[in-house]
Design a protein around this motif. Structure first.
Motif, PDB file in Angstrom:
ATOM      1  N   LEU A  21       1.071  -0.951  -0.144  1.00  0.00           N
ATOM      2  CA  LEU A  21      -0.224  -0.271  -0.025  1.00  0.00           C
ATOM      3  C   LEU A  21       0.207   1.480   0.145  1.00  0.00           C
ATOM      4  O   LEU A  21       0.198   2.592  -0.681  1.00  0.00           O
ATOM      5  CB  LEU A  21      -0.787   0.721   1.471  1.00  0.00           C
ATOM      6  CG  LEU A  21      -1.721  -1.291   1.076  1.00  0.00           C
ATOM      7  CD1 LEU A  21      -2.690  -1.456   2.409  1.00  0.00           C
ATOM      8  CD2 LEU A  21      -2.859  -0.831   0.088  1.00  0.00           C
ATOM      9  N   ALA A  22       1.946   1.150   0.239  1.00  0.00           N
ATOM     10  CA  ALA A  22       2.797   2.306   0.997  1.00  0.00           C
ATOM     11  C   ALA A  22       4.223   2.758  -0.573  1.00  0.00           C
ATOM     12  O   ALA A  22       3.440   3.544  -1.348  1.00  0.00           O
ATOM     13  CB  ALA A  22       4.205   2.086   1.969  1.00  0.00           C
ATOM     14  N   ARG A  23       4.235   1.148  -1.449  1.00  0.00           N
ATOM     15  CA  ARG A  23       4.368   1.791  -2.878  1.00  0.00           C
ATOM     16  C   ARG A  23       2.985   1.737  -3.609  1.00  0.00           C
ATOM     17  O   ARG A  23       2.910   3.069  -4.317  1.00  0.00           O
ATOM     18  CB  ARG A  23       5.076   0.541  -3.671  1.00  0.00           C
ATOM     19  CG  ARG A  23       5.920   0.557  -2.742  1.00  0.00           C
ATOM     20  CD  ARG A  23       6.996  -1.086  -3.221  1.00  0.00           C
ATOM     21  NE  ARG A  23       6.148  -2.092  -3.552  1.00  0.00           N
ATOM     22  CZ  ARG A  23       6.189  -3.039  -2.599  1.00  0.00           C
ATOM     23  NH1 ARG A  23       5.921  -3.531  -1.421  1.00  0.00           N
ATOM     24  NH2 ARG A  23       5.014  -4.742  -3.417  1.00  0.00           N
ATOM     25  N   LEU A  24       2.106   1.978  -3.381  1.00  0.00           N
ATOM     26  CA  LEU A  24       1.044   1.898  -4.481  1.00  0.00           C
ATOM     27  C   LEU A  24       0.476   3.205  -3.941  1.00  0.00           C
ATOM     28  O   LEU A  24       0.613   4.662  -5.259  1.00  0.00           O
ATOM     29  CB  LEU A  24      -0.616   1.546  -3.974  1.00  0.00           C
ATOM     30  CG  LEU A  24      -2.017   1.612  -4.907  1.00  0.00           C
ATOM     31  CD1 LEU A  24      -1.323   1.599  -6.575  1.00  0.00           C
ATOM     32  CD2 LEU A  24      -2.520   1.370  -3.991  1.00  0.00           C
ATOM     33  N   GLY A  25       0.499   3.948  -2.888  1.00  0.00           N
ATOM     34  CA  GLY A  25       0.905   5.265  -2.712  1.00  0.00           C
ATOM     35  C   GLY A  25       1.389   6.636  -2.983  1.00  0.00           C
ATOM     36  O   GLY A  25       1.191   7.459  -3.690  1.00  0.00           O
ATOM     37  N   ALA A  26       2.821   6.323  -3.196  1.00  0.00           N
ATOM     38  CA  ALA A  26       3.599   6.963  -3.805  1.00  0.00           C
ATOM     39  C   ALA A  26       3.396   7.147  -4.408  1.00  0.00           C
ATOM     40  O   ALA A  26       3.823   7.977  -5.150  1.00  0.00           O
ATOM     41  CB  ALA A  26       5.173   6.460  -2.710  1.00  0.00           C
ATOM     42  N   ALA A  27       3.915   5.829  -5.310  1.00  0.00           N
ATOM     43  CA  ALA A  27       3.030   6.139  -6.847  1.00  0.00           C
ATOM     44  C   ALA A  27       2.262   6.779  -7.619  1.00  0.00           C
ATOM     45  O   ALA A  27       1.896   7.630  -8.337  1.00  0.00           O
ATOM     46  CB  ALA A  27       2.902   4.203  -7.719  1.00  0.00           C
ATOM     47  N   ILE A  28       0.523   6.224  -6.478  1.00  0.00           N
ATOM     48  CA  ILE A  28      -0.294   7.811  -6.930  1.00  0.00           C
ATOM     49  C   ILE A  28      -0.523   8.723  -7.358  1.00  0.00           C
ATOM     50  O   ILE A  28      -0.360   9.906  -7.851  1.00  0.00           O
ATOM     51  CB  ILE A  28      -1.547   7.315  -6.570  1.00  0.00           C
ATOM     52  CG1 ILE A  28      -1.401   5.599  -6.911  1.00  0.00           C
ATOM     53  CG2 ILE A  28      -2.617   8.161  -7.039  1.00  0.00           C
ATOM     54  CD1 ILE A  28      -2.626   5.216  -6.333  1.00  0.00           C
ATOM     55  N   LYS A  29       0.832   9.259  -5.947  1.00  0.00           N
ATOM     56  CA  LYS A  29       1.298  10.914  -5.772  1.00  0.00           C
ATOM     57  C   LYS A  29       1.869  11.282  -6.712  1.00  0.00           C
ATOM     58  O   LYS A  29       1.898  12.582  -6.743  1.00  0.00           O
ATOM     59  CB  LYS A  29       1.479  10.666  -3.925  1.00  0.00           C
ATOM     60  CG  LYS A  29       0.262  10.573  -2.747  1.00  0.00           C
ATOM     61  CD  LYS A  29       1.061  11.026  -1.322  1.00  0.00           C
ATOM     62  CE  LYS A  29       0.173  11.122  -0.677  1.00  0.00           C
ATOM     63  NZ  LYS A  29       0.162  11.404   0.270  1.00  0.00           N
ATOM     64  N   ARG A  30       3.457  10.637  -6.892  1.00  0.00           N
ATOM     65  CA  ARG A  30       4.425  10.588  -8.011  1.00  0.00           C
ATOM     66  C   ARG A  30       3.416  11.266  -9.314  1.00  0.00           C
ATOM     67  O   ARG A  30       3.758  11.923 -10.268  1.00  0.00           O
ATOM     68  CB  ARG A  30       4.999   9.770  -8.182  1.00  0.00           C
ATOM     69  CG  ARG A  30       5.929   9.956  -9.006  1.00  0.00           C
ATOM     70  CD  ARG A  30       7.249   9.070  -9.399  1.00  0.00           C
ATOM     71  NE  ARG A  30       6.205   8.260 -10.074  1.00  0.00           N
ATOM     72  CZ  ARG A  30       6.860   6.829 -10.347  1.00  0.00           C
ATOM     73  NH1 ARG A  30       8.143   6.345 -10.162  1.00  0.00           N
ATOM     74  NH2 ARG A  30       5.844   5.796 -10.924  1.00  0.00           N
ATOM     75  N   ASN A  31       2.624  10.532  -9.707  1.00  0.00           N
ATOM     76  CA  ASN A  31       1.819  10.808 -11.179  1.00  0.00           C
ATOM     77  C   ASN A  31       0.852  11.935 -10.788  1.00  0.00           C
ATOM     78  O   ASN A  31      -0.028  12.186 -11.551  1.00  0.00           O
ATOM     79  CB  ASN A  31       1.484   9.071 -11.640  1.00  0.00           C
ATOM     80  CG  ASN A  31       2.354   8.255 -11.954  1.00  0.00           C
ATOM     81  OD1 ASN A  31       2.996   8.927 -12.383  1.00  0.00           O
ATOM     82  ND2 ASN A  31       2.045   7.213 -11.931  1.00  0.00           N
TER      83      ASN A  31
END
Length: 159
Positions: A149-159
């Motif tokens: 979930l942390a990786r997913l959240g960071a990827a979403i925030k980046r895009n």
């Protein structure tokens, strides 16, 4: 002793033009530009799903005018029907490129395209951004789920 003359570098395309011309001629292409400039000739919407494979010229009968060739296109399976419907547009664009009625019909061969660009893999999210998102997930008890979930959240925030 005489000095050597100035060295002039030649582009690789000039040095290999005869090699490429022979290879294209074996496939029936009088000019390699039909293959190399296919995107410009057919349009990017067509070139994304079809590419010229070869040109089949009928045997010339002595005393008769040259019959137009058949352009064989390699087409990705699901788009073959669409390309077939647009064959009149393709014929018009190809003949306009040649400047004469060189191609009379189009034949389709279903196969994967040979020069399909590979999609770029997304880069992994920044570890600092992953840690920042992970700190907000204290309610999640499963560590593997928390990391995902942390990786997913960071990827979403980046895009």
């Amino acid at each position: 002793m005489s000095r050597p003359g100035p060295v002039s570098a030649k582009p690789l395309s000039v040095l290999l033009s005869d090699v490429f011309s022979d290879a294209y001629a074996k496939q029936g292409f009088a000019a390699r530009e039909l293959v190399t400039r296919w995107g410009e000739i057919a349009g990017t919407d067509i070139a994304a799903f079809a590419e010229p494979l070869k040109m089949q010229w009928p045997r010339q009968v002595e005393g008769q005018p040259q019959e137009p060739a058949t352009l064989v296109l390699r087409v990705e399976g699901p788009m073959a029907l669409e390309i077939q419907h647009r064959s009149d547009v393709i014929l018009e664009r190809v003949n306009r490129f040649f400047g004469w009625h060189a191609v009379g019909r189009i034949a389709l061969r279903q196969a994967p395209l040979s020069r399909r660009p590979q999609p770029a893999r997304p880069r992994p999210p920044d570890p600092a951004a992953v840690k920042k998102v992970a700190d907000t997930l204290s309610a999640v008890e499963d560590e593997a789920l928390k990391d995902a979930l942390a990786r997913l959240g960071a990827a979403i925030k980046r895009n």
